[in-house]
Design an enzyme around this catalytic site. Structure first.
Site, PDB file in Angstrom:
ATOM      1  N   HIS A 171      -5.124 -14.011   9.378  1.00 10.69           N
ATOM      2  CA  HIS A 171      -4.136 -12.959   9.629  1.00 10.69           C
ATOM      3  C   HIS A 171      -4.768 -11.707  10.234  1.00 10.69           C
ATOM      4  O   HIS A 171      -4.212 -10.627  10.137  1.00 10.69           O
ATOM      5  CB  HIS A 171      -3.419 -12.613   8.328  1.00 10.69           C
ATOM      6  CG  HIS A 171      -2.789 -13.805   7.677  1.00 10.69           C
ATOM      7  ND1 HIS A 171      -1.815 -14.555   8.295  1.00 10.69           N
ATOM      8  CD2 HIS A 171      -3.009 -14.396   6.485  1.00 10.69           C
ATOM      9  CE1 HIS A 171      -1.457 -15.554   7.490  1.00 10.69           C
ATOM     10  NE2 HIS A 171      -2.169 -15.480   6.393  1.00 10.69           N
TER      11      HIS A 171
ATOM     12  N   PRO B 268       0.812  -1.213   0.000  1.00  9.81           N
ATOM     13  CA  PRO B 268       0.000   0.000   0.000  1.00  9.81           C
ATOM     14  C   PRO B 268       0.851   1.270   0.000  1.00  9.81           C
ATOM     15  O   PRO B 268       1.687   1.474   0.876  1.00  9.81           O
ATOM     16  CB  PRO B 268      -0.811  -0.115   1.301  1.00  9.81           C
ATOM     17  CG  PRO B 268      -0.713  -1.543   1.707  1.00  9.81           C
ATOM     18  CD  PRO B 268       0.602  -2.015   1.193  1.00  9.81           C
ATOM     19  N   GLU B 269       0.648   2.100  -0.994  1.00  8.34           N
ATOM     20  CA  GLU B 269       1.217   3.433  -1.044  1.00  8.34           C
ATOM     21  C   GLU B 269       0.025   4.394  -1.026  1.00  8.34           C
ATOM     22  O   GLU B 269      -1.100   3.962  -0.798  1.00  8.34           O
ATOM     23  CB  GLU B 269       2.092   3.594  -2.289  1.00  8.34           C
ATOM     24  CG  GLU B 269       3.183   2.520  -2.360  1.00  8.34           C
ATOM     25  CD  GLU B 269       4.074   2.630  -3.579  1.00  8.34           C
ATOM     26  OE1 GLU B 269       4.191   3.719  -4.149  1.00  8.34           O
ATOM     27  OE2 GLU B 269       4.665   1.603  -3.962  1.00  8.34           O
TER      28      GLU B 269
ATOM     29  N   ARG C 172       2.084  -9.971   7.487  1.00  9.47           N
ATOM     30  CA  ARG C 172       3.485  -9.812   7.888  1.00  9.47           C
ATOM     31  C   ARG C 172       3.691  -8.869   9.063  1.00  9.47           C
ATOM     32  O   ARG C 172       4.833  -8.599   9.430  1.00  9.47           O
ATOM     33  CB  ARG C 172       4.296  -9.382   6.669  1.00  9.47           C
ATOM     34  CG  ARG C 172       4.559 -10.608   5.771  1.00  9.47           C
ATOM     35  CD  ARG C 172       4.738 -10.252   4.339  1.00  9.47           C
ATOM     36  NE  ARG C 172       6.015  -9.636   4.099  1.00  9.47           N
ATOM     37  CZ  ARG C 172       6.468  -9.358   2.880  1.00  9.47           C
ATOM     38  NH1 ARG C 172       5.743  -9.672   1.828  1.00  9.47           N
ATOM     39  NH2 ARG C 172       7.617  -8.793   2.719  1.00  9.47           N
TER      40      ARG C 172
END
Length: 279
Positions: free
Chosen positions: A91, A2-3, A110
DNA sequence: AATCATCCCTGAACGC
DNA sequence: TGCGTTCAGGGATGAT
């Protein structure tokens, strides 16, 4: 990853789910990683804004008058793999329980993402947010200032990624902007015409990417998806990122990949030539 | 002050 | 097939 375009797409999608709602509880099992989230319990979401790649939930007491300023901000950074989901998954790291029993899940395989509650504007614990440069699509992003600062910059890609000259540019959009502006990622001390091209390239790339709902790469669990699982589509417009060995769409020269600033960096060696600093 | 390497974290891709 | 290794990278941190 994500940017700004992906974060902005996330903001637009979850804003209707959060605005005006009271947060009953925020659940997670990593107090050190998600500090002070309990301060948000019982508070109402006034607004959901974005600065660079950071999402900011503006919170105030549920019974506070509308003209009373918000007194808490919940900062969310999606990191590499973070995103909101309507359903719990393997997650799920943070669960937002809203009034009426609705739930929003922060998914982050992550664990690079961040959630933290702070007093409004107090970003000392997040120095990148505290020093964030102007929004690339706003009037605050001034060409003259960008050109002036670029004249003394180090490796231009590293400089862009610092979030200081402009906010929200990550690895993908840095490579794409530099390809469009025909500037080598390791170029230092940009000349006026180079910096001007880069300024307009950043605005162009970011604007188009936001309009496309961001980029979605691959199909693994870590890849960017909207909260409802919908992918963005800007990846079909990538010219450099992930195009190693493929012909440059301007000149046909194979795109090269190098490492710069510990980041994979893609560029056309024919269109983006490194100019000696003194020439 | 600015620059740089290291660390965090885990699924996917790769190599044998 | 299956196991071990490598890779991806935003941002905080400590070192230079």
């Amino acid at each position: 990853m994500p940017e700004l375009p992906e974060v902005e797409t996330t903001r637009r999608k979850i804003e209707p789910l959060l605005r005006g709602k009271t947060i009953v509880q925020i659940q997670h099992d990593a107090p050190h990683k998600y500090p002070n989230t309990h301060l948000a319990h019982g508070k109402r979401v006034r607004a959901l804004t974005r600065r660079g790649k950071y999402l900011l939930l503006h919170l105030a007491a549920a019974d506070a008058a509308d003209d009373v300023p918000h007194d808490l901000e919940l900062i969310v950074h999606l990191g590499m793999t973070g995103g909101f989901r309507l359903e719990q998954g393997p997650h799920t790291r943070v669960t937002f329980e809203l009034e009426g029993g609705e739930k929003l899940y922060f998914n982050d395989p992550r664990r690079f993402g961040k959630v933290a509650a702070v007093r409004p504007g107090e970003y000392a614990s997040m120095p990148t947010l505290a020093a964030m440069g102007p929004e690339p699509l706003s009037d605050d992003f001034a060409e003259a200032e960008f050109v002036r600062a670029a004249a003394s910059c180090g490796a231009v890609k590293v400089w862009l990624l610092s979030q200081k000259p402009v906010s929200g540019v990550g690895n993908i959009y840095a490579d794409e902007s530099l390809w469009l502006a025909r500037i080598h990622p390791a170029q230092t001390r940009l000349q006026g015409d180079e910096a001007s091209r880069l300024y307009h390239a950043v605005r162009d790339v970011m604007g188009r990417a936001v309009a496309a709902g961001g980029s979605s790469l691959g199909n693994g669990t870590g890849n960017y998806r909207q909260h409802d699982g919908e992918p963005g589509s800007y990846q079909v417009h990538h010219h450099a990122y992930g195009k190693t060995g493929q012909p440059c769409e301007r000149c046909g020269t194979p795109i090269e990949k190098v490492v710069l600033g510990q980041r994979g960096t893609h560029f056309c060696p024919q269109c983006q030539v490194l100019r000696k600093a003194d020439s």
